[in-house]
Design a protein around this motif. Sequence first.
Motif, PDB file in Angstrom:
ATOM      1  N   ALA A   8       0.843  -1.199   0.000  1.00 40.59           N
ATOM      2  CA  ALA A   8       0.000   0.000   0.000  1.00 40.59           C
ATOM      3  C   ALA A   8       0.878   1.249   0.000  1.00 40.59           C
ATOM      4  O   ALA A   8       1.908   1.294   0.670  1.00 40.59           O
ATOM      5  N   GLY A   9       0.479   2.238  -0.801  1.00 34.92           N
ATOM      6  CA  GLY A   9       1.204   3.495  -0.875  1.00 34.92           C
ATOM      7  C   GLY A   9       2.239   3.550  -1.982  1.00 34.92           C
ATOM      8  O   GLY A   9       2.868   4.584  -2.179  1.00 34.92           O
ATOM      9  N   GLN A  10       2.406   2.468  -2.733  1.00 37.32           N
ATOM     10  CA  GLN A  10       3.368   2.464  -3.831  1.00 37.32           C
ATOM     11  C   GLN A  10       2.708   2.924  -5.130  1.00 37.32           C
ATOM     12  O   GLN A  10       1.516   2.739  -5.339  1.00 37.32           O
ATOM     13  N   LEU A  11       3.526   3.477  -6.024  1.00 41.46           N
ATOM     14  CA  LEU A  11       3.081   3.866  -7.364  1.00 41.46           C
ATOM     15  C   LEU A  11       3.663   2.886  -8.376  1.00 41.46           C
ATOM     16  O   LEU A  11       4.859   2.579  -8.334  1.00 41.46           O
ATOM     17  N   TRP A  12       2.827   2.421  -9.283  1.00 38.01           N
ATOM     18  CA  TRP A  12       3.233   1.488 -10.333  1.00 38.01           C
ATOM     19  C   TRP A  12       2.710   2.017 -11.665  1.00 38.01           C
ATOM     20  O   TRP A  12       1.631   2.592 -11.736  1.00 38.01           O
ATOM     21  N   GLN A  13       3.479   1.810 -12.739  1.00 35.07           N
ATOM     22  CA  GLN A  13       3.072   2.269 -14.059  1.00 35.07           C
ATOM     23  C   GLN A  13       2.761   1.065 -14.938  1.00 35.07           C
ATOM     24  O   GLN A  13       3.486   0.063 -14.931  1.00 35.07           O
ATOM     25  N   ASP A  14       1.687   1.168 -15.709  1.00 37.54           N
ATOM     26  CA  ASP A  14       1.257   0.115 -16.620  1.00 37.54           C
ATOM     27  C   ASP A  14       2.245   0.021 -17.779  1.00 37.54           C
ATOM     28  O   ASP A  14       2.593   1.024 -18.396  1.00 37.54           O
ATOM     29  N   ASN A  15       2.718  -1.187 -18.090  1.00 38.07           N
ATOM     30  CA  ASN A  15       3.651  -1.392 -19.206  1.00 38.07           C
ATOM     31  C   ASN A  15       2.954  -1.606 -20.542  1.00 38.07           C
ATOM     32  O   ASN A  15       3.603  -1.560 -21.586  1.00 38.07           O
ATOM     33  N   ASP A  16       1.653  -1.856 -20.539  1.00 38.22           N
ATOM     34  CA  ASP A  16       0.923  -2.118 -21.774  1.00 38.22           C
ATOM     35  C   ASP A  16       0.935  -0.863 -22.644  1.00 38.22           C
ATOM     36  O   ASP A  16       0.527   0.208 -22.193  1.00 38.22           O
ATOM     37  N   PRO A  17       1.400  -0.961 -23.903  1.00 39.53           N
ATOM     38  CA  PRO A  17       1.449   0.230 -24.764  1.00 39.53           C
ATOM     39  C   PRO A  17       0.077   0.851 -25.028  1.00 39.53           C
ATOM     40  O   PRO A  17      -0.020   2.032 -25.334  1.00 39.53           O
ATOM     41  N   ARG A  18      -0.998   0.089 -24.867  1.00 36.86           N
ATOM     42  CA  ARG A  18      -2.344   0.635 -25.061  1.00 36.86           C
ATOM     43  C   ARG A  18      -2.740   1.539 -23.902  1.00 36.86           C
ATOM     44  O   ARG A  18      -3.693   2.310 -24.013  1.00 36.86           O
TER      45      ARG A  18
END
Length: 77
Positions: A8-18
Amino acid sequence: MTTPAPAAGQLWQDNDPRSEGRLLLIESIGETHATVRQVALTPAGEPVPLPGVRQSRIRLDRFRPTSTGYRYTGQAR
């Protein structure tokens, strides 16, 4: 950099190019899923939930830097 376990509290970025640029804040962790909300960052680096976007649940095993997974970007401030 080693990818940490989702928390909880972490930031994650989506790797899907869409979904380029989609940034997620983990709000809570369950046994098999994380509850996340899509956010934007203020100029000061604070995550702000996007209006009209609801919470989602994502399996914990998807939090890894693959083409269909997510990459860790840091702790929320």
